[in-house]
Design an enzyme around this catalytic site. Structure first.
Site, PDB file in Angstrom:
ATOM      1  N   GLU A 119      24.256  -2.162  15.055  1.00 18.44           N
ATOM      2  CA  GLU A 119      25.686  -2.452  15.146  1.00 18.44           C
ATOM      3  C   GLU A 119      26.574  -0.994  15.435  1.00 18.44           C
ATOM      4  OE1 GLU A 119      27.622  -5.460  13.421  1.00 18.44           O
ATOM      5  OE2 GLU A 119      26.083  -6.736  13.438  1.00 18.44           O
TER       6      GLU A 119
HETATM    7  N1  CAA Z   1      38.972  -3.597  18.823  1.00 18.83           N
HETATM    8  C1  CAA Z   1      39.618  -4.058  19.963  1.00 18.83           C
HETATM    9  N2  CAA Z   1      39.590  -3.029  21.107  1.00 18.83           N
HETATM   10  C2  CAA Z   1      39.094  -2.292  21.175  1.00 18.83           C
HETATM   11  C3  CAA Z   1      38.049  -1.531  19.980  1.00 18.83           C
HETATM   12  C4  CAA Z   1      38.345  -2.273  19.012  1.00 18.83           C
HETATM   13  N3  CAA Z   1      37.808  -2.099  17.706  1.00 18.83           N
HETATM   14  N4  CAA Z   1      37.610  -0.477  20.395  1.00 18.83           N
HETATM   15  C5  CAA Z   1      37.879  -0.361  21.552  1.00 18.83           C
HETATM   16  N5  CAA Z   1      38.794  -1.216  22.132  1.00 18.83           N
HETATM   17  C6  CAA Z   1      39.320  -1.187  23.371  1.00 18.83           C
HETATM   18  C7  CAA Z   1      40.211   0.030  23.669  1.00 18.83           C
HETATM   19  O1  CAA Z   1      41.584  -0.154  23.098  1.00 18.83           O
HETATM   20  C8  CAA Z   1      40.015   0.083  25.166  1.00 18.83           C
HETATM   21  O2  CAA Z   1      41.077  -0.619  25.553  1.00 18.83           O
HETATM   22  P1  CAA Z   1      42.424  -0.048  26.534  1.00 18.83           P
HETATM   23  O3  CAA Z   1      41.617   0.421  27.676  1.00 18.83           O
HETATM   24  O4  CAA Z   1      43.156  -1.250  26.912  1.00 18.83           O
HETATM   25  O5  CAA Z   1      42.839   0.786  25.656  1.00 18.83           O
HETATM   26  C9  CAA Z   1      38.826  -0.339  25.556  1.00 18.83           C
HETATM   27  O6  CAA Z   1      38.536  -1.203  24.429  1.00 18.83           O
HETATM   28  C10 CAA Z   1      37.719   0.764  25.830  1.00 18.83           C
HETATM   29  O7  CAA Z   1      37.622   1.370  24.381  1.00 18.83           O
HETATM   30  P2  CAA Z   1      37.026   2.862  24.653  1.00 18.83           P
HETATM   31  O8  CAA Z   1      37.806   3.811  25.488  1.00 18.83           O
HETATM   32  O9  CAA Z   1      36.981   3.327  22.964  1.00 18.83           O
HETATM   33  O10 CAA Z   1      35.549   2.574  25.011  1.00 18.83           O
HETATM   34  P3  CAA Z   1      34.243   3.478  25.225  1.00 18.83           P
HETATM   35  O11 CAA Z   1      33.689   3.015  26.634  1.00 18.83           O
HETATM   36  O12 CAA Z   1      34.785   4.880  24.909  1.00 18.83           O
HETATM   37  O13 CAA Z   1      33.435   3.043  24.116  1.00 18.83           O
HETATM   38  C11 CAA Z   1      32.412   3.163  21.930  1.00 18.83           C
HETATM   39  C12 CAA Z   1      33.346   3.036  22.932  1.00 18.83           C
HETATM   40  C13 CAA Z   1      32.857   3.067  20.354  1.00 18.83           C
HETATM   41  C14 CAA Z   1      31.320   4.319  21.984  1.00 18.83           C
HETATM   42  C15 CAA Z   1      31.698   1.582  22.025  1.00 18.83           C
HETATM   43  O14 CAA Z   1      30.935   1.551  23.525  1.00 18.83           O
HETATM   44  C16 CAA Z   1      30.713   1.382  20.915  1.00 18.83           C
HETATM   45  O15 CAA Z   1      31.258   0.924  19.939  1.00 18.83           O
HETATM   46  N6  CAA Z   1      29.275   1.720  21.258  1.00 18.83           N
HETATM   47  C17 CAA Z   1      28.181   1.225  20.287  1.00 18.83           C
HETATM   48  C18 CAA Z   1      27.690  -0.258  20.601  1.00 18.83           C
HETATM   49  C19 CAA Z   1      27.301  -1.121  19.523  1.00 18.83           C
HETATM   50  O16 CAA Z   1      27.832  -0.855  18.389  1.00 18.83           O
HETATM   51  N7  CAA Z   1      26.213  -1.745  19.505  1.00 18.83           N
HETATM   52  C20 CAA Z   1      25.934  -2.637  18.650  1.00 18.83           C
HETATM   53  C21 CAA Z   1      25.081  -3.655  19.234  1.00 18.83           C
HETATM   54  S1  CAA Z   1      25.168  -5.093  18.195  1.00 18.83           S
HETATM   55  C22 CAA Z   1      23.793  -4.814  17.022  1.00 18.83           C
HETATM   56  O17 CAA Z   1      23.360  -4.084  16.662  1.00 18.83           O
HETATM   57  C23 CAA Z   1      23.804  -6.446  16.211  1.00 18.83           C
HETATM   58  C24 CAA Z   1      22.589  -6.354  15.604  1.00 18.83           C
HETATM   59  O18 CAA Z   1      21.315  -6.580  16.067  1.00 18.83           O
HETATM   60  C25 CAA Z   1      22.355  -5.922  14.283  1.00 18.83           C
END
Ligand code: CAA
Length: 381
Positions: A364
């Site tokens: 996550e």
């Molecule tokens: N809620 C709503 N919208 C969101 C948000 C949130 N928490 N976070 C970002 N957004 C929106 C932003 O507002 C943005 O929209 P706008 O362009 O309209 O402003 C858009 O999404 C893009 O946001 P970022 O520019 O921040 O995106 P990024 O490409 O830089 O990525 C990141 C951000 C935090 C690195 C993201 O890619 C991330 O969280 N990566 C990790 C992935 C992850 O957690 N994977 C988990 C897999 S599931 C799992 O593990 C389950 C399991 O098996 C246990």
């Protein structure tokens, strides 16, 4: 400010604790050893008790409990078995919640009640071989063709995937639009062109059914689009906010299990003519372990309270997730140390706790990604 749980929260905590002690804990070592998904426990016992739908409203077939109660339940279940904890957390937080929040009436009616009652298991399918931390770089494509979307690509490390009935799948509909070109789909297990691939053999969290998924011209009806085209990244990220608090609660449960085992052990283990708990070096270790768990608990409750109130909580969720999972890794490692040679033996559960704790720092969103989320929130505006 009130640091006391409500009566409803305490009642639910006690009910889940009793169930976890009687029905889950006796199976935990076996689930770890065999790596078999505990399907009957999940679908029958937990499903019937309502544990697969704790935060889902009653009118949608759930228990309708608040988000803090849900966190208490994840902690108690993870205390007994971290694997069952992640099965539940993924099913509810990122399997069912996206449909509840972004689904249309037909989708909610078809899926949410059955999922809340544990009849259908949910999985969240974001990660790909070349898109892990950089979730926006997905390659799975979804191309509209009449009243269907045709999906091609693969997903990896999908918790629950081995047995899941309902898969929340993220795919690129418009590559030129970046994060706004990602869409979410509800994919059913028997979808033509969709297949379950290899099962992962992991360090810990065994029995949680982690698999690869393959989409080979998979034909997904257009009615299975979740939200609008282009909403996918928002669906993923906003549900991961809640999911990450759940992983923090899971880490807390694992850490507390290790702490309790170690505390009992040092009181009965004698060396140099007295219980090793009488040595200050051991007492300091226990104090450090308990303090980190207590801090994690407070961060989880704070993030969960914000989530419950519908307030922004991305930053607090990420803080809680990385702090609690680091605490779990620290506490479980110290527990192994306190058990000495016995801690390294499979005869005692603490080595399992340590293996299970590790992935809470990874899934996550890795703890490095959590820091990115925290920093982005600190610096924005
Ligand atoms: N809620 C709503 N919208 C969101 C948000 C949130 N928490 N976070 C970002 N957004 C929106 C932003 O507002 C943005 O929209 P706008 O362009 O309209 O402003 C858009 O999404 C893009 O946001 P970022 O520019 O921040 O995106 P990024 O490409 O830089 O990525 C990141 C951000 C935090 C690195 C993201 O890619 C991330 O969280 N990566 C990790 C992935 C992850 O957690 N994977 C988990 C897999 S599931 C799992 O593990 C389950 C399991 O098996 C246990």
């Amino acid at each position: 400010m009130d640091f006391v749980l409500t009566k409803d929260q305490r009642d639910l905590q006690q009910m889940v604790r009793d169930f976890a002690t009687n029905e889950i804990a006796p199976l935990a070592a076996e689930i770890d050893r065999t790596d078999e998904y505990p399907l009957e426990l999940i679908k029958k016992k937990m499903g019937e008790l309502g544990l697969m739908g704790i935060p889902i409203p009653e009118e949608n077939g759930g228990v309708g409990a608040d988000f803090i109660s849900y966190m208490l339940a994840i902690e108690e279940i993870s205390y007994a078995s971290a694997s069952v904890g992640v099965i539940l957390a993924v099913h509810s937080s990122v399997g069912t919640m996206p449909i509840l929040k972004f689904g249309n009436d037909e989708q909610k009616a078809k899926y949410v009640e059955k999922m809340a009652m544990g009849e259908w298991i949910g999985a969240f399918c974001l990660t790909e071989p070349s898109a892990g931390s950089d979730a926006a770089s997905l390659r799975t494509r979804a191309v509209r063709d009449g009243d269907h979307y045709v999906l091609n690509g693969s997903k990896i490390f999908i918790t629950n995937g081995e047995v899941a009935d309902v898969f929340i799948v993220f795919a690129v509909t418009h590559p030129e639009l970046g994060t706004k070109g990602i869409s979410a789909f509800i994919v059913e297990r028997d979808t033509p062109g969709f297949s379950i691939g290899k099962k992962e053999h992991k360090m810990g969290m065994n029995g949680s059914g982690t698999v690869t998924l393959n989409f080979d011209n998979a034909l997904v009806p257009a009615t299975q689009l979740l939200g609008n085209e282009g909403d996918g990244f928002k669906v993923a990220m906003s549900n991961l906010d809640g999911g990450r608090i759940g992983i923090a609660a899971q880490a807390l449960g694992i850490g507390r299990a290790a702490f309790d085992a170690a505390k009992d052990y040092v009181k009965q283990r004698e060396q140099f003519g007295k219980a090793i708990a009488d040595f200050q070096a051991i007492q300091f270790m226990l104090a450090d372990m308990a303090t980190r768990l207590e801090a994690a608990r407070l961060m989880i409750y704070r993030a969960a309270a914000l989530r419950q109130e519908g307030k922004p909580c991305s930053m607090e969720a990420s803080m809680a997730k990385y702090f609690a999972s680091d605490a779990a890794m620290y506490v479980t490692t110290e527990a192994v140390q306190l058990f000495g040679g016995y801690g390294y033996s499979k005869e005692y559960p603490v080595e399992r706790f340590m293996r299970d704790a590790k992935v809470t720092q990874i899934y996550e969103g890795t703890n490095q990604i959590q820091r990115i989320v925290v920093a982005k929130n600190l610096l924005k505006g």
